[in-house]
Design a protein around this motif. Sequence first.
Motif, PDB file in Angstrom:
ATOM      1  N   VAL A   1      -0.639  -1.456  -4.593  1.00  0.00           N
ATOM      2  CA  VAL A   1      -1.833  -0.613  -4.550  1.00  0.00           C
ATOM      3  C   VAL A   1      -1.385   0.803  -4.220  1.00  0.00           C
ATOM      4  O   VAL A   1      -0.870   1.059  -3.128  1.00  0.00           O
ATOM      5  CB  VAL A   1      -2.841  -1.121  -3.496  1.00  0.00           C
ATOM      6  N   SER A   2      -1.558   1.712  -5.174  1.00  0.00           N
ATOM      7  CA  SER A   2      -1.179   3.114  -4.977  1.00  0.00           C
ATOM      8  C   SER A   2      -2.434   3.932  -4.736  1.00  0.00           C
ATOM      9  O   SER A   2      -3.411   3.806  -5.475  1.00  0.00           O
ATOM     10  CB  SER A   2      -0.467   3.660  -6.217  1.00  0.00           C
ATOM     11  N   LEU A   3      -2.383   4.770  -3.714  1.00  0.00           N
ATOM     12  CA  LEU A   3      -3.495   5.662  -3.410  1.00  0.00           C
ATOM     13  C   LEU A   3      -3.069   7.096  -3.663  1.00  0.00           C
ATOM     14  O   LEU A   3      -2.001   7.519  -3.209  1.00  0.00           O
ATOM     15  CB  LEU A   3      -3.931   5.503  -1.950  1.00  0.00           C
ATOM     16  N   GLU A   4      -3.907   7.826  -4.383  1.00  0.00           N
ATOM     17  CA  GLU A   4      -3.624   9.222  -4.714  1.00  0.00           C
ATOM     18  C   GLU A   4      -4.800  10.071  -4.271  1.00  0.00           C
ATOM     19  O   GLU A   4      -5.957   9.744  -4.533  1.00  0.00           O
ATOM     20  CB  GLU A   4      -3.417   9.357  -6.219  1.00  0.00           C
ATOM     21  N   ILE A   5      -4.503  11.169  -3.600  1.00  0.00           N
ATOM     22  CA  ILE A   5      -5.540  12.088  -3.138  1.00  0.00           C
ATOM     23  C   ILE A   5      -6.021  12.924  -4.323  1.00  0.00           C
ATOM     24  O   ILE A   5      -5.235  13.601  -4.976  1.00  0.00           O
ATOM     25  CB  ILE A   5      -4.997  13.009  -2.027  1.00  0.00           C
TER      26      ILE A   5
ATOM     27  N   GLY B   1      -4.849   7.402   2.687  1.00  0.00           N
ATOM     28  CA  GLY B   1      -5.834   6.380   3.019  1.00  0.00           C
ATOM     29  C   GLY B   1      -5.278   4.967   3.123  1.00  0.00           C
ATOM     30  O   GLY B   1      -6.036   3.998   3.097  1.00  0.00           O
ATOM     31  N   LYS B   2      -3.959   4.832   3.254  1.00  0.00           N
ATOM     32  CA  LYS B   2      -3.352   3.504   3.327  1.00  0.00           C
ATOM     33  C   LYS B   2      -3.875   2.700   4.515  1.00  0.00           C
ATOM     34  O   LYS B   2      -4.255   1.541   4.360  1.00  0.00           O
ATOM     35  CB  LYS B   2      -1.820   3.618   3.407  1.00  0.00           C
ATOM     36  N   THR B   3      -3.898   3.319   5.687  1.00  0.00           N
ATOM     37  CA  THR B   3      -4.344   2.589   6.878  1.00  0.00           C
ATOM     38  C   THR B   3      -5.839   2.324   6.814  1.00  0.00           C
ATOM     39  O   THR B   3      -6.300   1.254   7.228  1.00  0.00           O
ATOM     40  CB  THR B   3      -3.962   3.345   8.159  1.00  0.00           C
ATOM     41  N   CYS B   4      -6.614   3.231   6.270  1.00  0.00           N
ATOM     42  CA  CYS B   4      -8.056   3.017   6.081  1.00  0.00           C
ATOM     43  C   CYS B   4      -8.286   1.807   5.180  1.00  0.00           C
ATOM     44  O   CYS B   4      -9.101   0.929   5.485  1.00  0.00           O
ATOM     45  CB  CYS B   4      -8.691   4.270   5.487  1.00  0.00           C
ATOM     46  N   LEU B   5      -7.535   1.737   4.089  1.00  0.00           N
ATOM     47  CA  LEU B   5      -7.670   0.615   3.166  1.00  0.00           C
ATOM     48  C   LEU B   5      -7.172  -0.674   3.815  1.00  0.00           C
ATOM     49  O   LEU B   5      -7.801  -1.724   3.692  1.00  0.00           O
ATOM     50  CB  LEU B   5      -6.911   0.895   1.867  1.00  0.00           C
TER      51      LEU B   5
ATOM     52  N   PRO C   1     -10.841  16.125  -0.938  1.00  0.00           N
ATOM     53  CA  PRO C   1     -10.942  15.867   0.500  1.00  0.00           C
ATOM     54  C   PRO C   1     -11.291  14.415   0.854  1.00  0.00           C
ATOM     55  O   PRO C   1     -10.743  13.870   1.801  1.00  0.00           O
ATOM     56  CB  PRO C   1     -12.039  16.826   0.962  1.00  0.00           C
ATOM     57  N   ALA C   2     -12.170  13.805   0.103  1.00  0.00           N
ATOM     58  CA  ALA C   2     -12.553  12.419   0.383  1.00  0.00           C
ATOM     59  C   ALA C   2     -12.360  11.510  -0.826  1.00  0.00           C
ATOM     60  O   ALA C   2     -12.561  10.311  -0.735  1.00  0.00           O
ATOM     61  CB  ALA C   2     -14.016  12.366   0.829  1.00  0.00           C
ATOM     62  N   ARG C   3     -11.976  12.078  -1.945  1.00  0.00           N
ATOM     63  CA  ARG C   3     -11.862  11.323  -3.204  1.00  0.00           C
ATOM     64  C   ARG C   3     -10.445  10.782  -3.397  1.00  0.00           C
ATOM     65  O   ARG C   3      -9.477  11.500  -3.178  1.00  0.00           O
ATOM     66  CB  ARG C   3     -12.240  12.237  -4.365  1.00  0.00           C
TER      67      ARG C   3
ATOM     68  N   LEU D   1       0.845  -1.192   0.000  1.00  0.00           N
ATOM     69  CA  LEU D   1       0.000   0.000   0.000  1.00  0.00           C
ATOM     70  C   LEU D   1       0.881   1.241   0.000  1.00  0.00           C
ATOM     71  O   LEU D   1       1.571   1.526   0.977  1.00  0.00           O
ATOM     72  CB  LEU D   1      -0.906  -0.005   1.235  1.00  0.00           C
ATOM     73  N   SER D   2       0.846   1.962  -1.110  1.00  0.00           N
ATOM     74  CA  SER D   2       1.709   3.111  -1.309  1.00  0.00           C
ATOM     75  C   SER D   2       0.871   4.376  -1.480  1.00  0.00           C
ATOM     76  O   SER D   2      -0.212   4.332  -2.047  1.00  0.00           O
ATOM     77  CB  SER D   2       2.561   2.868  -2.566  1.00  0.00           C
ATOM     78  N   GLY D   3       1.409   5.485  -1.000  1.00  0.00           N
ATOM     79  CA  GLY D   3       0.726   6.773  -1.143  1.00  0.00           C
ATOM     80  C   GLY D   3       1.238   7.727  -0.084  1.00  0.00           C
ATOM     81  O   GLY D   3       1.826   7.308   0.916  1.00  0.00           O
ATOM     82  N   GLY D   4       0.999   8.998  -0.287  1.00  0.00           N
ATOM     83  CA  GLY D   4       1.463  10.012   0.654  1.00  0.00           C
ATOM     84  C   GLY D   4       0.716   9.968   1.971  1.00  0.00           C
ATOM     85  O   GLY D   4      -0.249   9.213   2.143  1.00  0.00           O
ATOM     86  N   LEU D   5       1.184  10.793   2.902  1.00  0.00           N
ATOM     87  CA  LEU D   5       0.499  10.907   4.190  1.00  0.00           C
ATOM     88  C   LEU D   5      -0.952  11.328   3.960  1.00  0.00           C
ATOM     89  O   LEU D   5      -1.219  12.238   3.175  1.00  0.00           O
ATOM     90  CB  LEU D   5       1.198  11.936   5.081  1.00  0.00           C
ATOM     91  N   GLY D   6      -1.868  10.650   4.615  1.00  0.00           N
ATOM     92  CA  GLY D   6      -3.277  10.991   4.496  1.00  0.00           C
ATOM     93  C   GLY D   6      -3.969  10.457   3.262  1.00  0.00           C
ATOM     94  O   GLY D   6      -5.132  10.773   3.011  1.00  0.00           O
TER      95      GLY D   6
END
Length: 156
Positions: free
Chosen positions: A123-127, A37-41, A130-132, A30-35
Amino acid sequence: MRVISDNPRQTQLAGMALGRLLQPGDLICLSGGLGAGKTCLAAAIGRGWGAQPPLTSPTFTLVHEHGRNSDDDVLFHIDCYRLRDALDAMQAGLEDALSRQGPALIEWPERMGEALPPGRLWVSLEILGPARRCIRLKARGERHEGLLQAFQAQAL
């Protein structure tokens, strides 16, 4: 594969769907910047898998082990935020945790460098707002390609 999540609930539903598919030996990065959503996912993946107790951020302990009521399997939740490189990962004993039979989730996997096993679902998460979030999934290795295909079939 790319998924757009418009809110945390959609991210959680995607995570639970992925968690239900996990098998021993699966590795989810799980990759992505702070905030992002890595821990949420990760928590949602754990919920889908049946983890007890529920996943929380393992930042201060590096590795959390979670069992489940249905069998003796163990899910490993690893947070590499405090690591600098592959040497740190090896000195912390992460190779031992990853060589065990349970599935593993790794937050900040890029910090493991060469110590990261080659087969994995990245899995990469990108902001996006605010919630998307934009969630991108990329498989490496036959085992994880099958996991991604099963996730795609379930998501559609």
